[in-house]
Design a protein around this motif. Structure first.
Motif, PDB file in Angstrom:
ATOM      1  N   ASN A 173       3.910  -7.150   0.167  1.00 25.49           N
ATOM      2  CA  ASN A 173       3.103  -7.340  -1.036  1.00 25.49           C
ATOM      3  C   ASN A 173       1.866  -6.452  -1.120  1.00 25.49           C
ATOM      4  OD1 ASN A 173       4.529  -9.279  -2.549  1.00 25.49           O
ATOM      5  ND2 ASN A 173       3.848 -10.917  -1.204  1.00 25.49           N
ATOM      6  N   THR A 174       1.394  -5.951   0.011  1.00 26.27           N
ATOM      7  CA  THR A 174       0.119  -5.223   0.039  1.00 26.27           C
ATOM      8  C   THR A 174       0.331  -3.761   0.381  1.00 26.27           C
ATOM      9  OG1 THR A 174      -0.997  -7.247   0.772  1.00 26.27           O
ATOM     10  CG2 THR A 174      -2.187  -5.165   1.048  1.00 26.27           C
ATOM     11  N   LEU A 175      -0.190  -2.879  -0.437  1.00 27.29           N
ATOM     12  CA  LEU A 175      -0.084  -1.444  -0.185  1.00 27.29           C
ATOM     13  C   LEU A 175      -0.760  -1.102   1.139  1.00 27.29           C
ATOM     14  CD1 LEU A 175       0.991   1.137  -1.546  1.00 27.29           C
ATOM     15  CD2 LEU A 175      -1.316   1.497  -2.454  1.00 27.29           C
ATOM     16  N   GLY A 176      -0.056  -0.360   1.974  1.00 33.01           N
ATOM     17  CA  GLY A 176      -0.549  -0.046   3.310  1.00 33.01           C
ATOM     18  C   GLY A 176       0.061  -0.925   4.375  1.00 33.01           C
ATOM     19  N   GLU A 177       0.676  -2.041   3.932  1.00 33.34           N
ATOM     20  CA  GLU A 177       1.305  -2.976   4.876  1.00 33.34           C
ATOM     21  C   GLU A 177       2.753  -3.280   4.496  1.00 33.34           C
ATOM     22  OE1 GLU A 177      -1.089  -6.475   4.992  1.00 33.34           O
ATOM     23  OE2 GLU A 177      -2.951  -5.389   5.463  1.00 33.34           O
ATOM     24  N   LEU A 178       3.325  -2.443   3.612  1.00 30.70           N
ATOM     25  CA  LEU A 178       4.670  -2.718   3.127  1.00 30.70           C
ATOM     26  C   LEU A 178       5.712  -2.467   4.214  1.00 30.70           C
ATOM     27  CD1 LEU A 178       4.491  -1.106  -0.437  1.00 30.70           C
ATOM     28  CD2 LEU A 178       4.152  -3.498   0.199  1.00 30.70           C
ATOM     29  N   GLY A 237      -2.716  -5.432  -9.873  1.00 28.08           N
ATOM     30  CA  GLY A 237      -2.014  -4.702  -8.824  1.00 28.08           C
ATOM     31  C   GLY A 237      -1.511  -5.617  -7.719  1.00 28.08           C
ATOM     32  N   GLY A 238      -1.121  -5.021  -6.579  1.00 29.70           N
ATOM     33  CA  GLY A 238      -0.648  -5.800  -5.435  1.00 29.70           C
ATOM     34  C   GLY A 238       0.658  -6.515  -5.687  1.00 29.70           C
ATOM     35  N   TYR A 267       3.594  -6.205  -4.444  1.00 30.48           N
ATOM     36  CA  TYR A 267       4.572  -5.173  -4.802  1.00 30.48           C
ATOM     37  C   TYR A 267       6.005  -5.688  -4.863  1.00 30.48           C
ATOM     38  CZ  TYR A 267       1.186  -1.413  -4.821  1.00 30.48           C
ATOM     39  OH  TYR A 267       0.141  -0.600  -5.159  1.00 30.48           O
TER      40      TYR A 267
END
Length: 230
Positions: free
Chosen positions: A91-96, A147-148, A150
């Motif tokens: 769900n979080t950009l950078g942790e996908l 956002g977020g 994802y």
């Protein structure tokens, strides 16, 4: 006696749909992966002769097809594609995480399409002929200003697209297909701070379903009957 089929009927919104349809005197077919551990759903089945539980992993296409064959004589007035998941790892950009992301898409997008395909004739030969996909405000692209989320946003937007296509492809069979936003509901997914109880959400969902007309097919509606933008 009209018949409803609900995927993901072991908890949350699915369980409450099972309960309220049973209370209204419907025949209800509930599915979940492990009926033997779904104690609340099993209690409903024990209390109502009209309720039956069926083991089903919605991501297993062969199992979906087999259940459709076993229910070949059943006419399904309302098919609710409710089973869904959210993964914190996607769900979080950078942790996908790719595998977590794909799992969310498999359960929330691919599985509803396969289920609709498998039970298409059961619905089309019923009296009410309604398919409801449990969508979300979070899948509205026009409303995404935060956002977020994802994978979940992508999955619900994908489900909305499926319901829209079903509304076109099944029009000549008289099927009404809609996406439904249930509200922010107090479930395992929505959390305890959500603004809406499962009872209130489902009561609203059933009112909307009961009032559907063919012209509503292809819309994204809320449990309160309002239309949301795609």
């Amino acid at each position: 006696m009209p018949t409803a089929m609900i995927t993901g009927a072991n908890r949350g919104i699915g369980l409450e749909l099972l309960r309220q349809y049973a209370q209204q005197g419907w025949r209800v077919l509930g599915t979940c992966r492990n009926p033997e551990t779904a104690s609340a759903a099993q209690a409903l089945a024990d209390a109502h002769d009209s309720v039956s539980l069926h083991a089903l992993d919605v991501t297993d296409a062969a199992a979906v097809a087999a259940l459709a064959v076993s229910l070949d004589s059943s006419r399904i007035d309302v098919l609710v594609l409710n089973a869904g998941v959210m993964s914190p790892g996607a769900n979080t950009l950078g942790e996908l995480d790719a595998s977590a992301f794909l799992h969310v898409l498999e359960v929330n997008v691919v599985a509803p399409a396969i289920c609709a395909q498998a039970f298409r004739r059961h619905v089309a030969t019923s009296e009410r002929r309604i398919i409801v996909g449990m969508g979300s405000y979070l899948g509205s692209i026009a409303s995404n200003n935060e956002g977020g989320l994802y994978s979940y946003r992508s999955a619900k937007a994908g489900l909305h697209a499926i319901m829209r296509s079903l509304s076109v492809d099944l029009r000549d069979e008289g099927v009404t297909a809609i996406a439904m936003h249930p509200g922010w509901v107090q479930t395992d997914m929505g959390g305890p701070d959500a603004s809406l109880s499962t009872e209130a959400s489902v009561a609203g969902i059933l009112r909307v379903i009961d009032g559907l007309k063919p012209g509503d097919s292809g819309r994204l509606l809320t449990y309160a009957g309002e239309e949301l933008p795609w």
